[in-house]
Motif scaffolding. Structure first.
Motif, PDB file in Angstrom:
ATOM      1  N   LEU A  15       0.851  -1.184   0.000  1.00 37.66           N
ATOM      2  CA  LEU A  15       0.000   0.000   0.000  1.00 37.66           C
ATOM      3  C   LEU A  15       0.888   1.235   0.000  1.00 37.66           C
ATOM      4  O   LEU A  15       1.751   1.384   0.875  1.00 37.66           O
ATOM      5  CB  LEU A  15      -0.903   0.006   1.242  1.00 37.66           C
ATOM      6  CG  LEU A  15      -1.894  -1.143   1.346  1.00 37.66           C
ATOM      7  CD1 LEU A  15      -2.666  -1.058   2.654  1.00 37.66           C
ATOM      8  CD2 LEU A  15      -2.862  -1.141   0.160  1.00 37.66           C
ATOM      9  N   LYS A  19      -2.174   3.904  -4.421  1.00 39.94           N
ATOM     10  CA  LYS A  19      -3.408   3.163  -4.112  1.00 39.94           C
ATOM     11  C   LYS A  19      -4.301   3.959  -3.166  1.00 39.94           C
ATOM     12  O   LYS A  19      -5.527   3.932  -3.285  1.00 39.94           O
ATOM     13  CB  LYS A  19      -3.063   1.798  -3.509  1.00 39.94           C
ATOM     14  CG  LYS A  19      -2.559   0.809  -4.566  1.00 39.94           C
ATOM     15  CD  LYS A  19      -2.330  -0.571  -3.984  1.00 39.94           C
ATOM     16  CE  LYS A  19      -1.719  -1.509  -5.028  1.00 39.94           C
ATOM     17  NZ  LYS A  19      -0.498  -2.160  -4.560  1.00 39.94           N
ATOM     18  N   LEU A  49      -4.962  -2.248 -10.190  1.00 46.30           N
ATOM     19  CA  LEU A  49      -4.692  -1.935  -8.778  1.00 46.30           C
ATOM     20  C   LEU A  49      -5.878  -2.316  -7.903  1.00 46.30           C
ATOM     21  O   LEU A  49      -5.714  -2.850  -6.800  1.00 46.30           O
ATOM     22  CB  LEU A  49      -4.357  -0.443  -8.620  1.00 46.30           C
ATOM     23  CG  LEU A  49      -3.066   0.033  -9.294  1.00 46.30           C
ATOM     24  CD1 LEU A  49      -2.847   1.521  -9.028  1.00 46.30           C
ATOM     25  CD2 LEU A  49      -1.854  -0.763  -8.814  1.00 46.30           C
ATOM     26  N   MET A  53      -5.791  -5.130  -4.910  1.00 43.09           N
ATOM     27  CA  MET A  53      -6.213  -4.877  -3.529  1.00 43.09           C
ATOM     28  C   MET A  53      -7.333  -5.820  -3.118  1.00 43.09           C
ATOM     29  O   MET A  53      -7.306  -6.398  -2.037  1.00 43.09           O
ATOM     30  CB  MET A  53      -6.653  -3.420  -3.367  1.00 43.09           C
ATOM     31  CG  MET A  53      -5.492  -2.441  -3.329  1.00 43.09           C
ATOM     32  SD  MET A  53      -6.003  -0.747  -2.876  1.00 43.09           S
ATOM     33  CE  MET A  53      -6.635  -0.144  -4.442  1.00 43.09           C
TER      34      MET A  53
END
Lengths: 118, 118
Positions: A15, A19, A49, A53
């Motif tokens: 992270l 992001k 992305l 995640m």
């Protein structure tokens, strides 16, 4: 104080500022593609992305409907809002803790260089 | 806890893990080229980073003699040792301050993912 840029590395995901900013723009625009555009990021990269995640966490951070009559939409889930809030809290806590050392380094810079304001 | 990677950005210079590690290797090896080799960094790049740091601070962080019969040598100045110490202190302070938030994010990861140890 100076700008502190950082990323948190877990085994499954990193992270960092990109992001975090993407999550904020998704929250604000309700759209992954609009969020990407605000960052000069391609649609493909923004989706990549988001998928990275979502795959790393037990529940998705971003809920989305792809395409459809309304053009699709996206929002942060409760977990997404929590991760974003914690990421920004890490940032603040780290900056406060680092401040005296950052100031000491700044004092050694040439020509009274003033650290960048955020 | 997870690994926190960061860099501190001033107007004149950015300090990150690469420059910190390079300074440590210069301190330990007494040589800019040997320090670069330990990091798989070219001689040219190691010198460029040293020159960038030296130019940004009121006094050089690295003292060096280039070439000569003994092949040259390098060491951290008092200012260099101070900047390195402060950089590592920022790292420690930031990690401690961030720890509860990092743990909270880790708890949301899929499949009980354990954060990377440093």
């Amino acid at each position: 104080m100076a700008e502190l840029r950082f990323r948190v590395r877990f085994d499954a995901v990193q992270l960092g500022p990109g992001k975090a900013e993407l999550m904020e723009h998704i929250r604000d625009t309700g759209s992954i593609s609009a969020a990407g555009r605000r960052m000069d990021m391609s649609y493909k990269r923004a989706w990549m992305l988001v998928e990275e995640m979502n795959a790393a966490f037990a529940v998705p951070l971003i809920a989305s409907t792809r395409g459809g009559p309304g053009g699709g939409g996206a929002s942060l889930t409760e977990a997404g809002a929590e991760v974003l809030r914690r990421y920004r809290a890490i940032e603040t806590a780290a900056e406060v803790a680092a401040a005296p050392h950052v100031a000491a380094i700044a004092a050694l810079l040439a020509s009274g260089d003033i650290p960048k304001q955020k």
